[in-house]
Design an enzyme around this catalytic site. Structure first.
Site, short mmCIF file in Angstrom:
data_model
loop_
_atom_site.label_atom_id
_atom_site.label_comp_id
_atom_site.label_asym_id
_atom_site.label_seq_id
_atom_site.Cartn_x
_atom_site.Cartn_y
_atom_site.Cartn_z
N HIS A 1 -4.48 1.82 7.59
CA HIS A 1 -3.10 2.32 7.67
C HIS A 1 -2.87 3.44 6.64
CE1 HIS A 1 1.45 1.42 7.89
NE2 HIS A 1 1.33 2.22 6.85
N GLU A 2 -3.32 3.20 5.41
CA GLU A 2 -3.10 4.20 4.35
C GLU A 2 -3.97 5.44 4.58
OE1 GLU A 2 -0.55 3.68 2.74
OE2 GLU A 2 -0.39 1.53 3.06
N CYS B 1 5.81 -0.22 7.20
CA CYS B 1 5.49 0.93 6.36
C CYS B 1 6.71 1.29 5.52
CB CYS B 1 5.10 2.10 7.25
SG CYS B 1 4.70 3.60 6.36
N LEU B 2 6.48 1.59 4.25
CA LEU B 2 7.60 1.96 3.37
C LEU B 2 8.29 3.24 3.86
CD1 LEU B 2 6.03 1.22 -0.13
CD2 LEU B 2 7.72 -0.15 1.11
N GLN C 1 2.96 9.91 1.28
CA GLN C 1 4.30 9.32 1.37
C GLN C 1 5.22 9.72 0.22
OE1 GLN C 1 2.41 5.27 2.12
NE2 GLN C 1 4.38 5.05 3.13
N HIS D 1 -2.31 7.78 6.86
CA HIS D 1 -1.29 8.63 6.20
C HIS D 1 -1.91 9.92 5.67
CE1 HIS D 1 2.42 6.34 6.22
NE2 HIS D 1 1.85 5.27 5.71
N GLY E 1 0.84 -1.20 0.00
CA GLY E 1 0.00 0.00 0.00
C GLY E 1 0.87 1.24 0.00
NI NI Z 1 2.61 3.33 5.62
#
Ligand code: NI
Length: 167
Positions: A133-134, A91-92, A51, A137, A46
């Site tokens: 989660h997304e 998370c990236l 991000q 963000h 995701g």
């Molecule tokens: Ni994330």
């Protein structure tokens, strides 16, 4: 298509709140293509526009093993939720850090697709975790902010040290 640089925690730009898109035009469709390419290349399941330092309410997700099912959520809203699950998240934007977070087990999401049409989606399990989660963000919340203050301090110190080493 282009790979976009991913912001890393504790970059303050990860705390910006994303703006509503409303009109899905070619620039948004290009953003979606670039975000999908960036997510698959990372690899991740995701990615939120926040991000990649674009503060618009756009999310791409693909939780399938063979990366065959891209889900695009533009202006997502949770219209119903129930249950609870605790899942280990990563998370990236927070590389190498994984920890357990409590989320709703099921969410019903209303969003626009790349065609600009509204649709609703029922998500359970991992997909529900990923959506929540997304969507965090887009509100400027990184998953580690659901952890204790002590853990957050440790994670911030670790990532700041890594950034100095790789700089
Ligand atoms: Ni994330």
């Amino acid at each position: 298509m282009a790979l976009l640089p991913i912001l890393r925690y504790p970059d303050p730009r990860l705390h910006k709140k994303a703006a509503t898109v409303s009109v899905v035009d070619d620039s948004i469709r290009q953003l979606v293509r670039d975000m999908a390419e960036t997510m698959y290349a990372a690899p991740g399941i995701g990615l939120a526009a926040t991000q990649v330092d674009v503060h618009k309410r756009v999310i791409v997700i693909d939780v399938t093993e063979d990366k065959s099912s891209l889900l695009v959520l533009i202006d997502p809203e949770i219209v119903d939720r129930d249950g609870e699950q605790v899942c280990e998240e990563g998370c990236l934007s927070v590389p190498g850090i994984f920890d357990k977070v409590a989320r709703s087990e099921h969410v019903r999401v209303r969003a626009l697709g790349t065609d600009g049409e509204s649709f609703e989606l029922d998500a359970n399990g991992l997909l529900a975790v990923c959506v929540q989660h997304e969507m965090d963000h887009l509100e400027g919340i990184v998953f580690v902010e659901h952890l204790s203050r002590l853990k957050q301090t440790r994670i911030r110190a670790k990532l700041e040290k890594q950034a100095r080493i790789t700089a």
